[in-house]
Design a protein around this motif. Structure first.
Motif, PDB file in Angstrom:
ATOM      1  N   ARG A  13       0.842  -1.200   0.000  1.00 50.38           N
ATOM      2  CA  ARG A  13       0.000   0.000   0.000  1.00 50.38           C
ATOM      3  C   ARG A  13       0.878   1.251   0.000  1.00 50.38           C
ATOM      4  O   ARG A  13       0.584   2.221  -0.711  1.00 50.38           O
ATOM      5  CB  ARG A  13      -0.914   0.006   1.223  1.00 50.38           C
ATOM      6  CG  ARG A  13      -1.903   1.160   1.242  1.00 50.38           C
ATOM      7  CD  ARG A  13      -2.974   0.997   0.148  1.00 50.38           C
ATOM      8  NE  ARG A  13      -3.899  -0.057   0.511  1.00 50.38           N
ATOM      9  CZ  ARG A  13      -4.504  -0.858  -0.377  1.00 50.38           C
ATOM     10  NH1 ARG A  13      -4.271  -0.704  -1.669  1.00 50.38           N
ATOM     11  NH2 ARG A  13      -5.340  -1.790   0.009  1.00 50.38           N
ATOM     12  N   PHE A  14       1.948   1.215   0.774  1.00 46.77           N
ATOM     13  CA  PHE A  14       2.881   2.343   0.783  1.00 46.77           C
ATOM     14  C   PHE A  14       3.472   2.575  -0.605  1.00 46.77           C
ATOM     15  O   PHE A  14       3.563   3.721  -1.081  1.00 46.77           O
ATOM     16  CB  PHE A  14       4.002   2.086   1.793  1.00 46.77           C
ATOM     17  CG  PHE A  14       5.155   3.033   1.678  1.00 46.77           C
ATOM     18  CD1 PHE A  14       5.076   4.313   2.214  1.00 46.77           C
ATOM     19  CD2 PHE A  14       6.324   2.660   1.024  1.00 46.77           C
ATOM     20  CE1 PHE A  14       6.139   5.206   2.098  1.00 46.77           C
ATOM     21  CE2 PHE A  14       7.388   3.536   0.912  1.00 46.77           C
ATOM     22  CZ  PHE A  14       7.293   4.811   1.447  1.00 46.77           C
ATOM     23  N   VAL A  15       3.868   1.498  -1.287  1.00 49.45           N
ATOM     24  CA  VAL A  15       4.434   1.638  -2.629  1.00 49.45           C
ATOM     25  C   VAL A  15       3.375   2.154  -3.605  1.00 49.45           C
ATOM     26  O   VAL A  15       3.670   2.946  -4.499  1.00 49.45           O
ATOM     27  CB  VAL A  15       5.023   0.301  -3.117  1.00 49.45           C
ATOM     28  CG1 VAL A  15       5.596   0.454  -4.526  1.00 49.45           C
ATOM     29  CG2 VAL A  15       6.110  -0.185  -2.166  1.00 49.45           C
ATOM     30  N   GLY A  16       2.123   1.730  -3.413  1.00 48.13           N
ATOM     31  CA  GLY A  16       1.051   2.273  -4.234  1.00 48.13           C
ATOM     32  C   GLY A  16       0.926   3.776  -4.071  1.00 48.13           C
ATOM     33  O   GLY A  16       0.753   4.521  -5.048  1.00 48.13           O
ATOM     34  N   TYR A  17       1.053   4.245  -2.826  1.00 55.60           N
ATOM     35  CA  TYR A  17       1.004   5.700  -2.575  1.00 55.60           C
ATOM     36  C   TYR A  17       2.244   6.395  -3.137  1.00 55.60           C
ATOM     37  O   TYR A  17       2.159   7.533  -3.618  1.00 55.60           O
ATOM     38  CB  TYR A  17       0.877   5.962  -1.076  1.00 55.60           C
ATOM     39  CG  TYR A  17      -0.485   5.638  -0.505  1.00 55.60           C
ATOM     40  CD1 TYR A  17      -1.643   5.977  -1.207  1.00 55.60           C
ATOM     41  CD2 TYR A  17      -0.630   4.999   0.723  1.00 55.60           C
ATOM     42  CE1 TYR A  17      -2.897   5.686  -0.696  1.00 55.60           C
ATOM     43  CE2 TYR A  17      -1.882   4.709   1.243  1.00 55.60           C
ATOM     44  CZ  TYR A  17      -3.014   5.051   0.534  1.00 55.60           C
ATOM     45  OH  TYR A  17      -4.258   4.760   1.038  1.00 55.60           O
TER      46      TYR A  17
ATOM     47  N   GLY B 196      -1.222   0.801  -9.917  1.00 60.56           N
ATOM     48  CA  GLY B 196      -2.322  -0.156  -9.920  1.00 60.56           C
ATOM     49  C   GLY B 196      -1.913  -1.528  -9.428  1.00 60.56           C
ATOM     50  O   GLY B 196      -2.671  -2.200  -8.712  1.00 60.56           O
ATOM     51  N   VAL B 197      -0.702  -1.958  -9.802  1.00 60.33           N
ATOM     52  CA  VAL B 197      -0.224  -3.282  -9.390  1.00 60.33           C
ATOM     53  C   VAL B 197      -0.081  -3.355  -7.871  1.00 60.33           C
ATOM     54  O   VAL B 197      -0.562  -4.300  -7.228  1.00 60.33           O
ATOM     55  CB  VAL B 197       1.123  -3.606 -10.074  1.00 60.33           C
ATOM     56  CG1 VAL B 197       1.799  -4.800  -9.392  1.00 60.33           C
ATOM     57  CG2 VAL B 197       0.918  -3.909 -11.542  1.00 60.33           C
ATOM     58  N   ASN B 198       0.572  -2.371  -7.266  1.00 62.31           N
ATOM     59  CA  ASN B 198       0.820  -2.441  -5.826  1.00 62.31           C
ATOM     60  C   ASN B 198      -0.445  -2.259  -5.002  1.00 62.31           C
ATOM     61  O   ASN B 198      -0.603  -2.902  -3.956  1.00 62.31           O
ATOM     62  CB  ASN B 198       1.880  -1.406  -5.440  1.00 62.31           C
ATOM     63  CG  ASN B 198       3.283  -1.894  -5.721  1.00 62.31           C
ATOM     64  OD1 ASN B 198       3.863  -2.645  -4.950  1.00 62.31           O
ATOM     65  ND2 ASN B 198       3.836  -1.482  -6.864  1.00 62.31           N
ATOM     66  N   HIS B 199      -1.356  -1.405  -5.437  1.00 64.95           N
ATOM     67  CA  HIS B 199      -2.630  -1.297  -4.722  1.00 64.95           C
ATOM     68  C   HIS B 199      -3.402  -2.611  -4.825  1.00 64.95           C
ATOM     69  O   HIS B 199      -4.063  -3.032  -3.860  1.00 64.95           O
ATOM     70  CB  HIS B 199      -3.464  -0.149  -5.284  1.00 64.95           C
ATOM     71  CG  HIS B 199      -3.086   1.197  -4.738  1.00 64.95           C
ATOM     72  ND1 HIS B 199      -2.791   1.399  -3.406  1.00 64.95           N
ATOM     73  CD2 HIS B 199      -2.981   2.423  -5.338  1.00 64.95           C
ATOM     74  CE1 HIS B 199      -2.509   2.678  -3.198  1.00 64.95           C
ATOM     75  NE2 HIS B 199      -2.606   3.313  -4.349  1.00 64.95           N
ATOM     76  N   THR B 200      -3.304  -3.271  -5.978  1.00 63.59           N
ATOM     77  CA  THR B 200      -3.979  -4.562  -6.139  1.00 63.59           C
ATOM     78  C   THR B 200      -3.345  -5.624  -5.245  1.00 63.59           C
ATOM     79  O   THR B 200      -4.044  -6.370  -4.542  1.00 63.59           O
ATOM     80  CB  THR B 200      -3.924  -5.022  -7.606  1.00 63.59           C
ATOM     81  OG1 THR B 200      -4.567  -4.058  -8.440  1.00 63.59           O
ATOM     82  CG2 THR B 200      -4.623  -6.368  -7.780  1.00 63.59           C
ATOM     83  N   LEU B 201      -2.017  -5.724  -5.273  1.00 67.18           N
ATOM     84  CA  LEU B 201      -1.339  -6.725  -4.455  1.00 67.18           C
ATOM     85  C   LEU B 201      -1.624  -6.524  -2.975  1.00 67.18           C
ATOM     86  O   LEU B 201      -1.706  -7.497  -2.210  1.00 67.18           O
ATOM     87  CB  LEU B 201       0.173  -6.669  -4.704  1.00 67.18           C
ATOM     88  CG  LEU B 201       0.641  -7.039  -6.117  1.00 67.18           C
ATOM     89  CD1 LEU B 201       2.158  -6.976  -6.211  1.00 67.18           C
ATOM     90  CD2 LEU B 201       0.136  -8.417  -6.529  1.00 67.18           C
TER      91      LEU B 201
END
Length: 355
Positions: free
Chosen positions: A244-248, A312-317
């Motif tokens: 989630r942090f990487v998504g942000y 999108g990938v990191n929020h999904t993961l």
């Protein structure tokens, strides 16, 4: 920095040095002031139409950070992960966005990301009038005063030097977990390592356009050390929160490149808007950029699409079961549909959409 050999028929070495000093004021302004941060290169054309690279650095100090090494047998080494490409619609329709925190872990990841953004703004010299609205830090793209080309390159270098760390840390830990527990990883490792590789290609591209000074190099060494060890510990504790942090983080990257594109379109970055500006060959080859689509703005479009994909990938993961769910982006579906394309899914896919 692209190294260019000056032909004697064009000018002598002494004339070249005087010429580089003469054009130095063109690259400096009261708002930049990064003599110890980076040395900026700009491609211009001489009267014969051949390309020349000028810089604030004397021509005798030019050097290529990673020149091609000639060998007796090898012609070239292609990328380990060839770029999968985007449609023009995907690149143009990427927009800055923000996924609101929904759990305490999301909230902690978001707040820590905001503190990192404040630190990056400070160390890269961004002034108050160059910042966007604090109420919408990842979606607003209006500022009182634009950044210069030098400031943008400084931010790009800093951002990409740390953006390549999370995928490598996560991929490494999942790889070790897989061989330690004697279990399959279900496709996560390859996607995470490819993400790290892609971010490194962004960095190498910008390294062909500028030369970091000693202060910038020390800053990158310190930032990478703190960032790597911090992500190592947080991924061991909670992979979900780390993704989630990487998504942000990628939300910030998409916002950064969107703001740059807007300032190019508005004419605030004339050097990059110049039709004669030449982007590095490494970028043309990696993204397979077609003729007529090789401007600086086109390059930023490609890089922004990459960041949107990582977002999108990191929020999904982060939405998946970290120990059991397969990676939906490399999986084959029972109904025959193609794997999801995350570039235009800012908040990522929910688990019931892909699993």
């Amino acid at each position: 920095m692209l190294s260019v050999k000056v032909q004697p028929s064009i000018c002598t070495p002494k004339q070249a040095v005087r010429l580089s000093k003469a054009v130095a004021p063109l690259f400096s302004s009261p708002t930049s002031g990064y003599s110890t941060g980076i040395r900026i290169g700009l491609v211009a054309f001489n009267q014969h139409g051949s390309s020349r690279t000028f810089s604030t650095t004397p021509i005798t100090n030019f050097r290529d950070f990673f020149p091609v090494k000639e060998t007796e047998l090898i012609r070239q080494t292609p990328p380990a992960w060839p770029h999968h490409g985007y449609t023009e619609e995907e690149m143009l329709n990427v927009v800055p966005s923000h996924r609101p925190p929904q759990t305490w872990g999301d909230w902690a990841a978001w707040k820590f990301m905001r503190s990192c953004r404040v630190g990056m703004d400070f160390f890269t010299g961004m002034k108050k009038e160059q910042k966007v609205d604090k109420a919408n830090p990842t979606t607003a793209v209006d500022t009182i005063k634009p950044l210069t080309e030098g400031q943008w390159l400084l931010r790009f270098l800093f951002l990409e030097s740390i953006a390549g760390v999370p995928g490598m840390v996560a991929g490494m830990l999942r790889h070790l977990h897989s061989i330690r527990r004697l279990k399959r990883d279900n496709g996560w490792i390859s996607t995470l390592l490819e993400e790290s590789y892609n971010e490194r290609m962004h960095l190498l591209t910008f390294m062909k356009m500028c030369e970091p000074g000693w202060f910038m190099k020390l800053l990158l060494i310190g930032a990478q050390g703190v960032y790597f060890n911090g992500l190592f510990l947080t991924y061991l504790i909670s992979p979900k929160v780390t993704h989630r942090f990487v998504g942000y983080l990628e939300e910030e990257a998409v916002h950064t490149y969107s703001l740059c594109i807007k300032q190019i379109e508005e004419g605030h970055l004339p050097k990059w808007a110049d039709a004669n500006f030449i982007i590095p060959d490494i970028a043309v080859q990696y993204w397979h950029m077609p003729e007529g689509k090789r401007t600086m703005k086109d390059l930023i479009y490609y890089i922004r699409a990459d960041e949107a994909c990582h977002r999108g990938v990191n929020h999904t993961l982060s939405n998946l079961n970290q120990n059991e769910d397969p990676n939906p982006f490399v999986s084959e579906y029972k109904d025959g549909r193609s794997p999801p394309r995350p570039a235009l899914k800012p908040s990522g896919y929910e688990r019931d959409e892909v699993i």
